[in-house]
Design a protein around this motif. Structure first.
Motif, PDB file in Angstrom:
ATOM      1  N   ASN A  82      34.737  48.647  93.048  1.00  0.00           N
ATOM      2  CA  ASN A  82      35.381  47.342  93.151  1.00  0.00           C
ATOM      3  C   ASN A  82      36.738  47.358  92.441  1.00  0.00           C
ATOM      4  O   ASN A  82      36.839  47.732  91.278  1.00  0.00           O
ATOM      5  CB  ASN A  82      34.485  46.275  92.527  1.00  0.00           C
ATOM      6  N   GLY A  83      37.780  46.953  93.161  1.00  0.00           N
ATOM      7  CA  GLY A  83      39.132  46.989  92.605  1.00  0.00           C
ATOM      8  C   GLY A  83      39.312  46.038  91.435  1.00  0.00           C
ATOM      9  O   GLY A  83      40.192  46.224  90.607  1.00  0.00           O
ATOM     10  N   GLN A  84      38.494  44.988  91.339  1.00  0.00           N
ATOM     11  CA  GLN A  84      38.614  44.011  90.270  1.00  0.00           C
ATOM     12  C   GLN A  84      37.486  44.148  89.245  1.00  0.00           C
ATOM     13  O   GLN A  84      37.225  43.218  88.478  1.00  0.00           O
ATOM     14  CB  GLN A  84      38.604  42.587  90.845  1.00  0.00           C
ATOM     15  N   LYS A  85      36.816  45.288  89.249  1.00  0.00           N
ATOM     16  CA  LYS A  85      35.649  45.485  88.382  1.00  0.00           C
ATOM     17  C   LYS A  85      35.888  45.014  86.946  1.00  0.00           C
ATOM     18  O   LYS A  85      35.012  44.389  86.322  1.00  0.00           O
ATOM     19  CB  LYS A  85      35.282  46.974  88.385  1.00  0.00           C
ATOM     20  N   ALA A  86      37.102  45.266  86.428  1.00  0.00           N
ATOM     21  CA  ALA A  86      37.403  44.951  85.032  1.00  0.00           C
ATOM     22  C   ALA A  86      37.180  43.478  84.706  1.00  0.00           C
ATOM     23  O   ALA A  86      36.931  43.129  83.551  1.00  0.00           O
ATOM     24  CB  ALA A  86      38.841  45.335  84.710  1.00  0.00           C
ATOM     25  N   LEU A  87      37.281  42.592  85.702  1.00  0.00           N
ATOM     26  CA  LEU A  87      37.120  41.164  85.444  1.00  0.00           C
ATOM     27  C   LEU A  87      35.677  40.809  85.109  1.00  0.00           C
ATOM     28  O   LEU A  87      35.405  39.766  84.535  1.00  0.00           O
ATOM     29  CB  LEU A  87      37.552  40.353  86.664  1.00  0.00           C
ATOM     30  N   TYR A  88      34.739  41.656  85.537  1.00  0.00           N
ATOM     31  CA  TYR A  88      33.330  41.278  85.458  1.00  0.00           C
ATOM     32  C   TYR A  88      32.550  42.098  84.436  1.00  0.00           C
ATOM     33  O   TYR A  88      31.339  41.952  84.328  1.00  0.00           O
ATOM     34  CB  TYR A  88      32.673  41.427  86.838  1.00  0.00           C
ATOM     35  N   THR A  89      33.230  42.954  83.679  1.00  0.00           N
ATOM     36  CA  THR A  89      32.503  43.885  82.817  1.00  0.00           C
ATOM     37  C   THR A  89      31.809  43.206  81.642  1.00  0.00           C
ATOM     38  O   THR A  89      30.989  43.825  80.970  1.00  0.00           O
ATOM     39  CB  THR A  89      33.438  44.989  82.288  1.00  0.00           C
ATOM     40  N   ASP A  90      32.151  41.915  81.387  1.00  0.00           N
ATOM     41  CA  ASP A  90      31.447  41.214  80.314  1.00  0.00           C
ATOM     42  C   ASP A  90      30.027  40.824  80.717  1.00  0.00           C
ATOM     43  O   ASP A  90      29.249  40.379  79.876  1.00  0.00           O
ATOM     44  CB  ASP A  90      32.223  39.957  79.899  1.00  0.00           C
ATOM     45  N   ILE A  91      29.703  40.985  81.991  1.00  0.00           N
ATOM     46  CA  ILE A  91      28.342  40.659  82.432  1.00  0.00           C
ATOM     47  C   ILE A  91      27.426  41.804  81.990  1.00  0.00           C
ATOM     48  O   ILE A  91      27.569  42.937  82.448  1.00  0.00           O
ATOM     49  CB  ILE A  91      28.270  40.494  83.966  1.00  0.00           C
ATOM     50  N   ALA A  92      26.496  41.478  81.078  1.00  0.00           N
ATOM     51  CA  ALA A  92      25.643  42.536  80.513  1.00  0.00           C
ATOM     52  C   ALA A  92      24.342  42.676  81.282  1.00  0.00           C
ATOM     53  O   ALA A  92      23.813  43.779  81.428  1.00  0.00           O
ATOM     54  CB  ALA A  92      25.354  42.235  79.046  1.00  0.00           C
ATOM     55  N   ALA A  93      23.812  41.552  81.770  1.00  0.00           N
ATOM     56  CA  ALA A  93      22.522  41.621  82.469  1.00  0.00           C
ATOM     57  C   ALA A  93      22.457  40.555  83.551  1.00  0.00           C
ATOM     58  O   ALA A  93      23.046  39.480  83.425  1.00  0.00           O
ATOM     59  CB  ALA A  93      21.379  41.418  81.480  1.00  0.00           C
ATOM     60  N   VAL A  94      21.767  40.899  84.636  1.00  0.00           N
ATOM     61  CA  VAL A  94      21.579  39.955  85.731  1.00  0.00           C
ATOM     62  C   VAL A  94      20.080  39.830  85.957  1.00  0.00           C
ATOM     63  O   VAL A  94      19.390  40.838  86.097  1.00  0.00           O
ATOM     64  CB  VAL A  94      22.255  40.462  87.028  1.00  0.00           C
ATOM     65  N   GLU A  95      19.579  38.588  85.966  1.00  0.00           N
ATOM     66  CA  GLU A  95      18.148  38.403  86.195  1.00  0.00           C
ATOM     67  C   GLU A  95      17.919  37.413  87.327  1.00  0.00           C
ATOM     68  O   GLU A  95      18.731  36.521  87.552  1.00  0.00           O
ATOM     69  CB  GLU A  95      17.467  37.877  84.934  1.00  0.00           C
ATOM     70  N   ALA A  96      16.787  37.602  88.018  1.00  0.00           N
ATOM     71  CA  ALA A  96      16.417  36.706  89.105  1.00  0.00           C
ATOM     72  C   ALA A  96      14.997  36.212  88.862  1.00  0.00           C
ATOM     73  O   ALA A  96      14.038  36.716  89.433  1.00  0.00           O
ATOM     74  CB  ALA A  96      16.498  37.446  90.436  1.00  0.00           C
ATOM     75  N   PRO A  97      14.837  35.213  87.974  1.00  0.00           N
ATOM     76  CA  PRO A  97      13.494  34.745  87.616  1.00  0.00           C
ATOM     77  C   PRO A  97      12.729  34.172  88.815  1.00  0.00           C
ATOM     78  O   PRO A  97      11.521  34.330  88.899  1.00  0.00           O
ATOM     79  CB  PRO A  97      13.747  33.666  86.551  1.00  0.00           C
ATOM     80  N   ASP A  98      13.416  33.495  89.718  1.00  0.00           N
ATOM     81  CA  ASP A  98      12.766  33.080  90.953  1.00  0.00           C
ATOM     82  C   ASP A  98      13.800  33.158  92.074  1.00  0.00           C
ATOM     83  O   ASP A  98      14.998  33.291  91.805  1.00  0.00           O
ATOM     84  CB  ASP A  98      12.140  31.680  90.806  1.00  0.00           C
ATOM     85  N   PRO A  99      13.363  33.059  93.350  1.00  0.00           N
ATOM     86  CA  PRO A  99      14.291  33.321  94.462  1.00  0.00           C
ATOM     87  C   PRO A  99      15.515  32.412  94.480  1.00  0.00           C
ATOM     88  O   PRO A  99      16.521  32.737  95.087  1.00  0.00           O
ATOM     89  CB  PRO A  99      13.420  33.089  95.707  1.00  0.00           C
ATOM     90  N   GLN A 100      15.430  31.249  93.836  1.00  0.00           N
ATOM     91  CA  GLN A 100      16.542  30.310  93.917  1.00  0.00           C
ATOM     92  C   GLN A 100      17.320  30.219  92.608  1.00  0.00           C
ATOM     93  O   GLN A 100      18.157  29.345  92.448  1.00  0.00           O
ATOM     94  CB  GLN A 100      16.009  28.917  94.317  1.00  0.00           C
ATOM     95  N   THR A 101      17.044  31.111  91.675  1.00  0.00           N
ATOM     96  CA  THR A 101      17.720  31.049  90.376  1.00  0.00           C
ATOM     97  C   THR A 101      18.289  32.418  90.006  1.00  0.00           C
ATOM     98  O   THR A 101      17.620  33.444  90.165  1.00  0.00           O
ATOM     99  CB  THR A 101      16.738  30.598  89.268  1.00  0.00           C
ATOM    100  N   LEU A 102      19.525  32.395  89.539  1.00  0.00           N
ATOM    101  CA  LEU A 102      20.174  33.622  89.088  1.00  0.00           C
ATOM    102  C   LEU A 102      20.696  33.386  87.679  1.00  0.00           C
ATOM    103  O   LEU A 102      21.335  32.372  87.418  1.00  0.00           O
ATOM    104  CB  LEU A 102      21.332  33.985  90.023  1.00  0.00           C
TER     105      LEU A 102
END
Lengths: 272, 497
Positions: free
Chosen positions: B125-145
Motif C-alpha cells: 500500500n502506497g499510503q501504508k505509513a498513515l495506518y501504522t499506528d493500528i496495532a490490532a484489529v478485532e472482529a468480535p461479531d460480524p457487525q462490529t470492528l
C-alpha cells in the motif's frame, strides 16, 4: 548552355535564407533564445520582437533562428551519414552483382518497409531522446533510399563502353567504382541529397514534436509547434512561426533538388 | 448448435439495446470523464500514484468512512463509531446487507482482512505509513470492528476515508488490479488498456442506486486532446483540465459549466537530500531564492495557482503563508551559493515526468537556475511507470518535480524511506505532536511548526498549489467542484432534464 530553371533559383534562395539564419544564429540573434521574460509573455508580432514572444516570453524570431541551426544540423548530418552509407552500399551492389547484390538490396528493402517515424520513435525509446538518437534514426532510413538510387544509376554506368576499357586496363571493381562510376552518378546523388535533407527536417520536427528530439532548452521547431498547440487560438503566431519555418525549409530544399535535377538531367531538358 | 443458440440468445437483447441506444443514452445516462494518467492497476490499495483511486474510488470501491465533496468525514460501510477516552480504541458498527460485486458478503471479517492487509509487513500500500499506528484489529461479531492503536492518531478517521483504505475481500484482493471487485454502485465492465475503463451500474448496491447507468474513464494525457474531446462531445467531464490557457474559452462557452475549485495539489521540486550538493541546506535555499514563483505560475498555469512556501495547501485551515521565507532574490541566491562552496554554480540532472505542468515548470526552473550559474540538464521520464521506479523506488535522481495530490500529506517528509531522503528530528517531533494533539489549537500549532521547519530546511523547492480547473457539460449536475481527495466521484452525477 541550358536555361537555369526558376525552381532552382527559388529553391536556392530559400535554402540559403535558412542556412544563413542558422549560421547567423551562432553569432547573433535579436535576443537570447533561451532568455525568458514573463512580462512579454504571449505578446504578438511587433509588440515584442519581430515575431512576438512565446508562452514564457522568449523572442520567437531568436528561437526560430537558433532552431534552424538545430534542424539543419541534425538533418544535414543525418542525410550525409545515410547518403554516404547508402551510396557506398548501392555502388557495391552494382559492382558486386549476383547473390551479394540481391542480399544487399533485400536488406535495404526490409529497412525501406519500416515506417520511418515509427521506427525512429522505437529507437528513441531504446536509446533515449537526444540529437544523437535523432541523427541515427533519420540517417538509418536514408540508407535504402540512397542505396537504390546509387545502384540504379551505377548499373547504367557499368554497362557503358568506357567501363569495359577500364576493366581491360586492369582496374579492379573498387577502383572503377571510385574513379568512373561515382563521378558519373554524383549529379543524381546530389539532387537526392537536397530532397532528402528536406525530408529529414520534417522527420526531425516530427520527432521533436513527439518529445524525441533535442532536450530543452535547445531550441527546436518541432518542440515549438508541440508546445504551441494549446495556444493555437490565443496566440497563433506561436504555431505559425515554426510551422512556416519548417514548410519553408522543406519547400526550399525540394525546389532546389528539383531544379538541380532539371538542370542536370538531359532527358528532362529535352522533354521540356 | 447449442453454443450457437446461446450466442444468439445473448446477442438478441444486445441488438435491441443497440437499436434503442440514441434514446437510451439520454434517458439512462452515460458520462465519460477525462482522466489524465492511466493507472498501472485499478486497485487503489497497492503502491501506485493517485490515478487508480481517481478511476475507482467511490465508483467501484468504498471504505469504512468516506471523504465527501466538502472534505468532511462521512459514514459509509461503517454506520457509526465510537472512540475511547484514551483515543486508542475505535469501535465501528458495520452496515449489514452489503455485498461485493462478486456476491461475497461484507462483514467485520472482510474489514479486518482489508485493514490488516494495509498494515502487513509485506503490504504494498502506497499510503501504508498513515495506518501504522493500528496495532490490532478485532472482529468480535460480524457487525462490529475494533481497531486498537499503539498511540493516538488524530487523523486516523480521515485516512480511513482515503482511496488507499477501501474495503476489499480476500477472494478477489490479489486480482483487483485488473478485475476490481468492490462494494460501490458501479462495477467494472471492461478496461481497454491505453484507452478507457467502462463501469456500469450494479443492481446489487446496498444504497441508493447512482443516477447514471454507465460511466467511462477516458485516458487522455494531452491537454489539447482533452479540450478537443470536450468540444466534440466525446467526453462530458474534465475535472482537472490539463491546460489552463484553454480554460477561458470554455468559461465563455454556454455549452459548458466551469469551476475554479480548490485542490489539494502542491507542486514541488523534490531534491535528493542524501546526494551532494543537495545535502547542503544553503544550496537548497539558494535554489529556492532563484525562483520567481509568481512568474512561474503566470507562465505555466496562466495565473491559476497560489505560490507556496511549504508543503501545505492554502485551502487548508492549518495553512500558514511562508512564501516570504526565501523569496525571489537571484543576487542573494548567488551569494549563498558561493558561501556554500559553489561560486561557479554546478550542474545536475533534472528528472522530469512527462506531464505537461511538470515539463513546462522544469523548463522555466532551468532558466531561473541558469541565472545563478546552476545548469539543470532536463531528462524526461515516463510517468508513472519509469518515474515511480527511478525516483520513488530507487531514489536515483538529483532533482525532480511532481504535484502531490493527497490532502494533509505533509507527513511524507517524516517517512523513512521516502524519495526526498530527508531526515529531521525536529520535523518528526512536530508530526508526532500533530498525531497526539488533544485539541484543535494544539493540532494547528503543530501543523504550523511542521510547515515552518520545511520552509526553512527546504527538502523540496515549494512552488505552487494548483486549483482544480473543472470543465463539464452544462447539462450535468452533481459534479464535485473541489478536490478534497483526488477523485472522480460519479455516484451523484446526473443529467438534468
Amino acid at each position: 548552355m541550358r536555361r537555369v530553371p526558376a525552381t532552382l533559383w527559388i529553391g536556392a534562395a530559400l535554402s540559403l535564407l535558412f542556412v544563413g539564419a542558422a549560421l547567423l544564429s551562432r553569432v547573433w540573434t535579436p535576443a537570447d533564445p533561451t532568455g525568458m521574460n514573463i512580462a512579454a509573455r504571449l505578446k504578438g508580432p511587433g509588440e515584442a520582437g519581430l515575431l512576438g514572444a512565446d508562452q514564457i516570453g522568449r523572442d520567437v524570431l531568436s528561437i526560430v533562428m537558433a532552431g534552424a541551426w538545430t534542424s539543419l544540423g541534425i538533418a544535414l548530418t543525418a542525410t550525409a551519414i545515410g547518403g554516404a552509407v547508402g551510396t557506398a552500399t548501392g555502388m557495391a551492389a552494382a559492382a558486386g552483382r549476383g547473390g551479394f547484390e540481391r542480399a544487399v538490396m533485400a536488406a535495404n528493402g526490409v529497412l525501406f518497409a519500416f515506417p520511418p517515424i515509427l521506427s525512429a520513435i522505437l529507437l528513441g525509446a531504446l536509446l533515449g531522446p537526444g540529437a544523437g538518437t535523432a541523427i541515427l534514426a533519420i540517417g538509418l532510413f536514408m540508407v535504402p533510399v540512397f542505396a537504390r538510387i546509387a545502384r540504379g544509376a551505377a548499373l547504367q554506368v557499368w554497362s557503358r563502353d568506357f567501363i569495359k576499357a577500364a576493366r581491360m586496363a586492369g582496374k579492379g571493381p573498387v577502383r572503377i567504382s571510385i574513379e568512373h562510376v561515382l563521378p558519373n552518378i554524383s549529379a543524381q546523388i546530389i539532387v537526392q541529397f537536397a530532397i532528402q535533407t528536406g525530408l529529414a527536417i520534417l522527420a526531425e520536427a516530427g520527432l521533436s514534436f513527439l518529445g524525441m528530439g533535442v532536450a530543452p532548452p535547445n531550441p527546436s521547431w518541432g518542440r515549438m509547434l508541440s508546445e504551441a498547440q494549446t495556444y493555437l487560438s490565443s496566440a497563433p503566431h506561436l504555431v505559425l512561426a515554426p510551422g512556416l519555418a519548417i514548410a519553408g525549409a522543406v519547400l526550399g530544399l525540394n525546389l532546389l533538388g528539383d531544379g538541380l535535377r532539371d538542370l542536370t538531367d538531359p532527358r528532362r531538358g529535352q522533354a521540356a | 448448435m447449442f453454443a450457437r443458440f446461446r450466442h444468439f440468445a445473448r446477442t438478441l437483447p444486445q441488438a435491441a439495446l443497440l437499436a434503442a441506444l440514441p434514446v437510451a443514452a439520454i434517458a439512462a445516462g452515460e458520462v465519460d470523464f477525462v482522466q489524465s494518467v492511466e493507472p498501472a492497476g485499478l486497485d487503489p490499495t497497492v503502491s501506485s500514484p493517485v490515478a487508480a483511486g481517481q478511476v475507482t474510488w467511490q465508483n467501484l470501491f468504498e471504505g469504512l468512512v468516506a471523504i465527501d465533496r466538502d472534505g468532511r468525514i462521512v459514514p459509509q460501510l461503517a454506520t457509526d463509531w465510537t472512540i475511547s477516552e484514551d483515543r486508542l480504541t475505535y469501535t465501528f458498527n458495520l452496515r449489514p446487507d452489503v455485498t461485493f460485486h462478486n456476491g461475497t458478503p461484507f462483514d467485520s471479517g472482510t474489514a479486518k482482512f482489508s485493514i490488516e492487509r494495509i498494515v502487513a509487513d509485506d503490504s504494498t500500500n502506497g499510503q501504508k505509513a498513515l495506518y501504522t499506528d493500528i496495532a490490532a484489529v478485532e472482529a468480535p461479531d460480524p457487525q462490529t470492528l475494533v481497531l486498537t492503536l499503539s498511540r493516538p492518531s488524530s487523523d486516523l478517521l480521515y485516512w480511513l476515508g482515503f482511496p488507499a483504505a477501501v474495503m476489499v475481500e480476500e477472494g478477489s484482493a490479489d486480482t483487483n488490479g485488473t478485475d476490481p471487485v468492490g462494494t460501490g454502485p458501479f462495477k467494472l465492465d471492461e478496461w481497454r488498456k491505453g484507452d478507457r475503463v467502462i463501469m456500469s451500474a450494479w443492481d446489487g448496491y446496498w444504497g441508493d442506486p447512482a443516477p447514471l447507468d454507465t460511466i467511462t474513464a477516458r485516458f487522455i494525457a494531452d491537454p489539447q486532446a482533452q479540450a478537443a474531446a470536450l468540444q466534440s462531445g466525446q467526453v462530458d467531464i474534465a475535472s482537472e483540465l490539463g491546460a489552463p490557457e484553454l480554460f477561458a474559452q470554455f468559461a465563455e462557452d454556454p455549452k459548458f459549466a466551469t469551476n475554479v475549485g480548490t485542490g489539494e495539489m502542491e507542486v514541488v521540486a523534490g531534491m535528493n537530500n542524501a546526494r551532494a550538493p543537495f545535502d547542503n541546506v544553503r544550496v537548497r535555499r539558494a535554489l529556492m531564492m532563484a525562483i520567481d514563483r509568481d512568474a512561474l505560475i503566470q507562465a505555466v498555469k496562466s495565473g491559476y495557482g497560489t505560490p507556496i512556501g511549504s508543503h501545505f495547501s492554502p485551502a487548508s485551515p492549518y495553512y500558514t503563508d511562508l512564501t516570504g521565507e526565501y523569496p525571489y532574490d537571484p543576487e542573494a541566491a548567488r551569494a549563498l551559493l558561493a558561501e556554500a562552496g559553489y561560486p561557479n554554480g554546478f550542474e545536475f540532472t533534472f528528472k522530469v515526468p512527462n506531464r505537461t505542468y511538470a515539463q513546462r515548470s522544469a523548463e522555466i526552473l532551468q532558466a531561473f537556475f541558469q541565472q545563478i550559474g546552476v545548469t539543470a540538464n532536463i531528462v524526461s521520464s515516463d510517468f508513472p511507470a519509469a518515474w515511480i521506479q527511478e525516483v520513488f523506488t530507487d531514489t536515483d535522481y538529483d532533482m525532480t518535480i511532481i504535484g502531490h495530490a493527497e490532502p494533509l500529506d505533509i507527513g511524507i517528509y517524516a517517512r523513512d524511506p521516502y524519495y526526498f531522503n530527508y531526515d529531521s528530528d525536529a520535523f518528526d517531533a512536530a508530526m508526532q505532536d500533530v498525531a497526539t494533539a488533544t485539541d484543535e489549537a494544539a493540532r494547528k500549532a503543530a501543523y504550523i511548526r511542521a510547515q515552518e521547519i520545511l520552509a526553512d530546511d527546504l527538502p523540496a523547492l515549494f512552488l505552487y498549489s494548483d486549483p482544480k480547473l473543472g470543465v463539464w457539460d452544462a447539462g450535468l449536475e452533481g459534479v464535485w467542484p473541489d478536490g478534497p481527495v483526488p477523485a472522480n466521484d460519479m455516484t451523484e452525477v446526473r443529467w438534468s432534464e
